[in-house]
Scaffold this motif. Structure first.
Motif, short mmCIF file in Angstrom:
data_model
loop_
_atom_site.label_atom_id
_atom_site.label_comp_id
_atom_site.label_asym_id
_atom_site.label_seq_id
_atom_site.Cartn_x
_atom_site.Cartn_y
_atom_site.Cartn_z
N THR A 288 0.87 -1.29 -0.02
CA THR A 288 0.01 -0.17 0.02
C THR A 288 0.83 1.17 -0.01
O THR A 288 2.08 0.98 0.22
N SER A 289 0.19 2.26 -0.03
CA SER A 289 0.99 3.62 -0.11
C SER A 289 1.54 4.10 1.17
O SER A 289 2.55 4.65 1.23
N ILE A 290 1.34 3.39 2.23
CA ILE A 290 2.05 3.72 3.58
C ILE A 290 3.07 2.32 3.73
O ILE A 290 3.57 2.36 4.93
N GLY A 291 3.18 1.55 2.61
CA GLY A 291 4.20 0.53 2.83
C GLY A 291 3.79 -0.84 3.44
O GLY A 291 4.65 -1.59 3.88
N GLU A 292 2.47 -1.13 3.85
CA GLU A 292 2.05 -2.26 4.37
C GLU A 292 2.03 -3.38 3.23
O GLU A 292 1.31 -3.07 2.18
N VAL A 293 2.40 -4.41 3.41
CA VAL A 293 2.24 -5.42 2.50
C VAL A 293 1.06 -6.39 2.95
O VAL A 293 1.03 -6.66 3.89
N ILE A 294 -0.09 -6.44 2.02
CA ILE A 294 -1.34 -6.92 2.07
C ILE A 294 -1.60 -7.93 1.21
O ILE A 294 -2.90 -8.61 1.55
N GLY A 295 -0.64 -8.56 0.33
CA GLY A 295 -1.06 -9.82 -0.47
C GLY A 295 0.22 -9.74 -1.55
O GLY A 295 1.13 -9.24 -1.50
N THR A 296 -0.19 -10.61 -2.69
CA THR A 296 0.94 -10.84 -3.59
C THR A 296 0.15 -11.02 -5.07
O THR A 296 -1.01 -11.29 -5.22
N ILE A 297 1.14 -10.87 -5.99
CA ILE A 297 0.74 -11.55 -7.38
C ILE A 297 1.81 -12.69 -7.41
O ILE A 297 2.89 -12.53 -7.67
N CYS A 298 1.25 -13.93 -7.72
CA CYS A 298 2.19 -14.97 -7.52
C CYS A 298 1.88 -15.44 -9.13
O CYS A 298 0.57 -15.90 -9.54
N SER A 299 2.90 -15.97 -9.70
CA SER A 299 2.69 -16.56 -11.36
C SER A 299 3.65 -17.84 -11.10
O SER A 299 4.82 -17.77 -10.66
N PHE A 300 3.18 -18.75 -12.20
CA PHE A 300 3.78 -20.06 -12.20
C PHE A 300 3.91 -20.36 -13.68
O PHE A 300 2.94 -20.15 -14.56
N GLN A 301 5.04 -21.26 -13.80
CA GLN A 301 5.23 -21.95 -15.16
C GLN A 301 5.57 -23.25 -14.98
O GLN A 301 6.19 -23.86 -14.05
N ARG A 302 4.96 -24.26 -16.01
CA ARG A 302 4.98 -25.52 -15.72
C ARG A 302 6.73 -26.17 -16.12
O ARG A 302 6.98 -27.14 -15.53
N GLN A 303 7.33 -25.15 -16.92
CA GLN A 303 8.58 -25.57 -16.89
C GLN A 303 9.74 -24.76 -16.36
O GLN A 303 9.50 -23.45 -16.16
N PRO A 304 10.90 -25.18 -16.07
CA PRO A 304 12.04 -24.09 -15.39
C PRO A 304 12.14 -22.98 -16.33
O PRO A 304 12.01 -23.17 -17.42
N ARG A 305 12.37 -22.00 -15.68
CA ARG A 305 12.65 -20.76 -16.39
C ARG A 305 13.12 -19.92 -15.52
O ARG A 305 13.14 -19.53 -14.26
N CYS A 306 13.96 -18.92 -16.41
CA CYS A 306 14.47 -17.46 -15.60
C CYS A 306 13.82 -16.17 -15.90
O CYS A 306 13.13 -16.28 -17.06
N PHE A 307 13.64 -15.49 -15.14
CA PHE A 307 12.93 -14.23 -15.24
C PHE A 307 14.04 -13.12 -15.41
O PHE A 307 14.84 -12.83 -14.35
N THR A 308 13.48 -12.24 -16.20
CA THR A 308 14.40 -11.11 -16.35
C THR A 308 14.14 -9.97 -15.22
O THR A 308 12.99 -9.94 -14.90
N ASP A 309 14.98 -8.92 -14.91
CA ASP A 309 14.74 -7.85 -14.13
C ASP A 309 13.46 -7.07 -14.90
O ASP A 309 12.62 -6.62 -14.02
N GLN A 310 13.41 -7.22 -16.08
CA GLN A 310 12.26 -6.26 -16.68
C GLN A 310 10.95 -7.03 -16.49
O GLN A 310 10.00 -6.02 -16.24
#
Length: 452
Positions: free
Chosen positions: A120-142
């Motif tokens: 949130t705007s005051i810095g409180e963590v209230i949840g997540t966006i979680c994503s999954f891939q069936r195969q191993p994968r590298c994620f870029t900083d972008q």
């Protein structure tokens, strides 16, 4: 294609998706579903979910896969990948959850994991966006950054929704208190009336005492009525404030992201595209704020005597040049030889420009908009009406027209007709909207006639 160009295109696509998202306080589920879908599509993932995490429990708010009854069910965060994201408050990337089990287990059939916190705007963590891939994968900083941008939008929407719900709950408490106190006052009044009937036969001294009690009760009722009106006004202001905050935050966030992107890009043509997007959002925000201020401002009229037919005729040429009137025929028909009203010329022009634009948007090219002056609903009234033969307005929508922030237009905000109603009311007039199959829509402005 170079890596920098690919990243720029990917980020550009993310901005376009974000700018297309539209969120209202009563549509949180659909908005979060669009966020989850946007992350999966932009990064190329098999499955994405948006979760709300509180008190060590995780609840799925939206998912790109149909989870049936699993949505909204509470799960224990302990030992899960999501639990790690909540605990650290930072993004988590796992290229192969089978090879690396330090952060928790992935769902069956999935190997790679990308999780970002909703903050949130005051810095409180209230949840997540979680994503999954069936195969191993590298994620870029972008790709991590794209997920974080969507997480900022989702966190803001959830935070706004919770604030809105708190405001509604507060309003309900106020309304319940008003109803309870009104009931108590009615009971007290009933008891007093009964006491009056019993005391009518008694001596004048008792009658005088009772009259004094009635006067005190009347004063209390007046105070109660004023308090009820004030509470209702505050409740309306609270609703309006919550909606204004919602409408301002989303375009402002887009402007900030666009301007931030402008500072990071060296190529002028790339920066220009982002600047255009940011400026468009800023312009929409400015128009919205202008209309809100216009609606909230007290109507102060500078009235003069106006001949109705001359007033309409004087506006025709400028009305026909409006962008919305292009390709439409606007005809003026007068059923009055002469009629005078007392009104503010500029504000009445604003009323009819708005009504003509609405009528033009309701019909196709080459169709006719009829602007008519006629006798009003009573001898002391003048009627100025605008008729279009477009599709009729459904009854359930017709009753809500003129309510602030209610609109059927994709790019509207519902304040135009609300401002029209306020101006007409300030002239001691009445706005009447009729819509029927085979006839179309007639919007009538009934104004007091001068000289009667």
């Amino acid at each position: 294609m170079s890596l920098d160009t690919f990243r720029w295109q990917q980020e550009q696509h993310a901005l376009e998706v974000l700018s297309s998202l539209s969120y209202r306080t009563d549509e949180l589920k659909d908005y979060l579903q669009a966020v989850a879908r946007g992350v999966s599509e932009l990064i190329g993932l098999d499955w994405s979910v948006v979760t709300l995490c509180q008190d060590g429990q995780e609840r799925i708010l939206s998912s790109t896969l149909d989870l049936g009854e699993a949505v909204d069910r509470a799960y224990n965060l302990h030992g899960t990948l999501t639990g790690t994201v909540i605990a650290t408050g930072a993004p988590l990337v796992v290229e192969d959850a089978k090879a690396c089990t330090d952060y928790g287990q992935a769902p069956d059939g999935y190997r790679a994991y990308l999780g970002v916190p909703l903050r949130t705007s005051i810095g409180e963590v209230i949840g997540t966006i979680c994503s999954f891939q069936r195969q191993p994968r590298c994620f870029t900083d972008q790709e991590v950054r794209i997920a974080e941008i969507f997480a900022e939008r989702a966190a803001m929407a959830i935070d706004n929704y919770q604030l809105y719900q708190q405001q509604r709950q507060f309003n309900q408490i106020l309304e319940a208190e008003v109803a309870q106190r009104t009931k108590e006052l009615q009971m007290a009044q009933a008891q007093l009336i009964e006491a009056n009937e019993q005391l009518e036969a008694q001596v004048e001294q008792r009658t005088a005492e009772l009259r004094q009690t009635n006067e005190q009760l009347q004063a209390e009722m007046n105070e109660r009525k004023q308090a009820e009106q004030e509470i209702a006004r505050l409740a309306e202001i609270g609703e309006l404030a919550a909606m204004i905050v919602h409408e301002v935050r989303n375009p402002l966030t887009t402007v900030l992201m666009g301007l931030s992107a402008l500072g990071r890009i060296e190529l002028p043509e790339h920066a220009q595209l982002r600047l255009v997007l940011a400026l468009e959002e800023a312009d929409r925000l400015k128009r919205l704020l202008d209309e809100i201020l216009l609606y909230a401002k007290r109507q102060v009229l500078e009235c003069q005597a106006l001949e109705v037919n001359d007033f309409v005729t004087g506006m025709l040429d400028s009305i026909r040049t409006l962008p919305a009137a292009k390709g439409r025929r606007i005809e003026f028909v007068s059923m009055l030889p002469s009629a005078w009203i007392f009104g503010d010329c500029d504000k009445l022009k604003q009323v009819f420009i708005n009504l003509i634009e609405n009528a033009c948007e309701a019909v196709a090219d080459d169709e006719v908009i009829t602007w008519r002056t006629d006798f009003g609903i009573s001898p002391d009234r003048v009627c100025i009406s605008i008729h279009n033969a477009g599709n009729p307005i459904p009854t359930d929508i017709l009753s809500q027209l003129g309510t602030p922030f209610f609109t059927t237009k994709p790019c509207g905000n519902g304040l135009g007709l609300a401002i029209v109603k306020r101006i007409v009311k300030a002239h001691a007039g009445e706005l009447i909207i009729q819509s029927e199959v085979g006839i179309g829509t007639i919007v009538s402005v009934q104004l007091p006639r001068l000289g009667n």
